[in-house]
Design a protein around this motif. Sequence first.
Motif, short mmCIF file in Angstrom:
data_model
loop_
_atom_site.label_atom_id
_atom_site.label_comp_id
_atom_site.label_asym_id
_atom_site.label_seq_id
_atom_site.Cartn_x
_atom_site.Cartn_y
_atom_site.Cartn_z
N HIS A 42 -3.56 -42.87 -103.97
CA HIS A 42 -4.36 -41.74 -104.26
C HIS A 42 -4.44 -42.13 -105.99
N LEU A 43 -5.86 -42.54 -106.45
CA LEU A 43 -5.86 -42.80 -107.91
C LEU A 43 -6.38 -41.21 -108.33
N THR A 44 -5.17 -40.38 -108.65
CA THR A 44 -5.26 -39.24 -109.21
C THR A 44 -6.42 -38.81 -110.31
N ALA A 45 -6.20 -39.90 -111.38
CA ALA A 45 -6.63 -39.68 -112.57
C ALA A 45 -6.85 -41.09 -113.41
N ILE A 46 -7.96 -40.94 -114.28
CA ILE A 46 -8.23 -42.04 -115.16
C ILE A 46 -8.29 -41.55 -116.43
N ALA A 47 -7.65 -42.07 -117.31
CA ALA A 47 -7.91 -41.73 -118.86
C ALA A 47 -8.54 -42.87 -119.52
N ASP A 48 -9.53 -42.69 -120.37
CA ASP A 48 -10.18 -43.59 -121.10
C ASP A 48 -10.79 -42.77 -122.48
N LEU A 49 -10.92 -43.67 -123.62
CA LEU A 49 -11.20 -42.99 -124.82
C LEU A 49 -12.76 -42.44 -124.77
N SER A 50 -13.33 -43.04 -123.78
CA SER A 50 -14.72 -42.51 -123.54
C SER A 50 -14.85 -42.32 -122.03
N PRO A 51 -14.70 -41.01 -121.72
CA PRO A 51 -14.75 -40.79 -120.26
C PRO A 51 -16.04 -40.93 -119.65
N THR A 75 -6.45 -30.21 -109.40
CA THR A 75 -7.88 -30.36 -108.19
C THR A 75 -7.92 -31.66 -107.67
N ALA A 76 -7.55 -32.53 -108.51
CA ALA A 76 -7.57 -34.18 -107.90
C ALA A 76 -6.59 -34.18 -106.85
N ALA A 77 -5.69 -33.92 -106.96
CA ALA A 77 -4.20 -34.11 -106.07
C ALA A 77 -4.75 -33.24 -104.79
N SER A 78 -5.15 -31.90 -104.96
CA SER A 78 -5.37 -31.37 -103.85
C SER A 78 -6.52 -31.81 -103.05
N THR A 79 -7.77 -32.24 -103.66
CA THR A 79 -8.84 -32.70 -102.79
C THR A 79 -8.94 -34.10 -102.53
N GLY A 80 -7.99 -34.99 -103.03
CA GLY A 80 -8.01 -36.36 -103.04
C GLY A 80 -8.97 -37.14 -103.67
N SER A 81 -9.62 -36.43 -104.57
CA SER A 81 -10.66 -36.93 -105.67
C SER A 81 -9.60 -37.33 -106.95
N THR A 82 -10.55 -37.84 -108.06
CA THR A 82 -10.05 -38.41 -109.07
C THR A 82 -10.58 -37.77 -110.31
N PHE A 83 -9.57 -37.24 -111.24
CA PHE A 83 -10.21 -36.63 -112.48
C PHE A 83 -10.19 -37.55 -113.62
N VAL A 84 -11.25 -37.38 -114.40
CA VAL A 84 -11.39 -38.36 -115.67
C VAL A 84 -11.38 -37.58 -116.80
N THR A 85 -10.39 -38.19 -117.75
CA THR A 85 -10.28 -37.56 -119.00
C THR A 85 -10.05 -38.29 -120.19
N GLU A 86 -9.78 -38.03 -121.28
CA GLU A 86 -9.70 -38.59 -122.54
C GLU A 86 -8.27 -38.83 -122.72
N ASP A 87 -7.45 -37.84 -122.13
CA ASP A 87 -6.15 -37.69 -122.64
C ASP A 87 -5.00 -38.41 -121.81
N SER A 88 -4.86 -39.51 -122.34
CA SER A 88 -3.65 -40.26 -121.81
C SER A 88 -2.12 -39.68 -121.76
N ALA A 89 -1.99 -38.96 -122.68
CA ALA A 89 -0.72 -38.34 -122.67
C ALA A 89 -0.62 -37.26 -121.61
N ALA A 90 -1.56 -36.46 -121.32
CA ALA A 90 -1.71 -35.42 -120.59
C ALA A 90 -1.67 -36.12 -119.00
N LEU A 91 -2.19 -37.27 -118.92
CA LEU A 91 -2.25 -38.07 -117.69
C LEU A 91 -0.83 -38.37 -117.30
#
Length: 450
Positions: A42-51, A75-91
């Motif tokens: 499950h790809l929970t999250a993606i962090a990129d400088l440009s979301p 939300t991503a973990a509970s729904t099986g979807s993916t969260f996109v963020t710019e915050d790699s530290a939080a990921l």
Amino acid sequence: MSMFRKLQALEAEGRPVRVGLIGAGKFGSMYLAQARRTPGVHLTAIADLSPDNARRSLARVGWPAEAFAATSFETAASTGSTFVTEDSAALIASPFVDLVIDATGHPAAGVRHVLAACEHRKHIVMVNVEADVLAGPMLARKAAEAGIVYSMASGDQPALIAELVDWARCSGFEVVCAGKGTKYLPQYHQSTPDTVWSHYGFTPEQLASGDFNPKMFNSFLDGTKSALEMAAVSNACGLLPPRDGLLFPACGADDLQTLLRPVSDGGVLERKGTVEVVSSVERDGRPVFRDLRWGVFVVIEGETPYVRDCFRQYGLLTDQSGRYAATYKPYHLIGLELGVSVASIATRGEPTGATRAWSADVVAVAKRDLVAGETLDGEGGFTVYGKLVPADVSSRLDAVPIGLAHGMALTGAVGEGEVVRWSDVSYDGQDETIVLRKAMERDFAPSRAG
């Protein structure tokens, strides 16, 4: 049981490995194209400088918008979807991520990500060969101390070469040479982001797709990326680089075992147990027959008459003596194969190749005459390219590694083709990455490298 069967079991049990991807460029996008097709992941999250760029990458590789509409890690973990963020530290810190993939290609960022992964006890796959070559032995040690897996990225050539080397050694063969193919001519060392596309032949439509970074692609062309990848192989597999850099001999698949053998036996190698890169073009620009531009290889030695007879009986191409033979994989699919690393860690707790010593380094070399006051612009740029050398040579020269040769101002002139030394640049001695690199040089001095 195969890794795939184990992934299927994780899927059936509702316990997929939860992955966080940092960097949605070309490599990251290729992984995204396959990630949703792999059970037990499950790809929970993606962090990129440009979301927004990350979202465009997701759409380009075929993800429906609802698949990356999550508004938080939870939300991503509970729904099986993916969260996109710019915050790699939080990921990396998220309790909903088990394994991190660094696909940034930025050395200092890669170092930070590994240290954070150690702190939060997250396994990490390093697509970021730049960071691995800069400080890999130290990063691998810290990962081991933290009890996490630190791994090369399957699909990238270093991991595929390490796999061939492992096959050879487990089969009882001495590894004479291991490496990869590329397109190389000596003048490419002077290539810049302004000239790179003329050498590749991409169409305007391809370049407009968003997958093509001129500086990254120039690092492949000017020899830097080949040097970095071979340094990673050297440091992972206990193989040594040539004393004065890669030779890049023109060589096709049928001639590996003849050309890549010691000079004393009629080849071009100064020793056995080395790495090399073969060019897909002759020095006059003619294409090499059956080139290995996208491939990887290993040259092995049959040390007894019986083994050499077996080489012949089973159709393995050898040199005239029958002593040296080669095997190869003619392609690599980079991010499309990255799931193998994820599966290996998730189901076996094993890396797909990992740094273990400081045997080789990649030093910054001037592409042209540089003057005091100029600022170095790093890998694939206008000022320097990376050259592979043994670690003891780098130490003796007090050379600036290519991974740090960015944003530093020159304090004196450096002639074209000369190595940039620490005495040639001004730098912040308190910088976290520089401090770690200097500690790695001390702790993994070549005389103690294993």
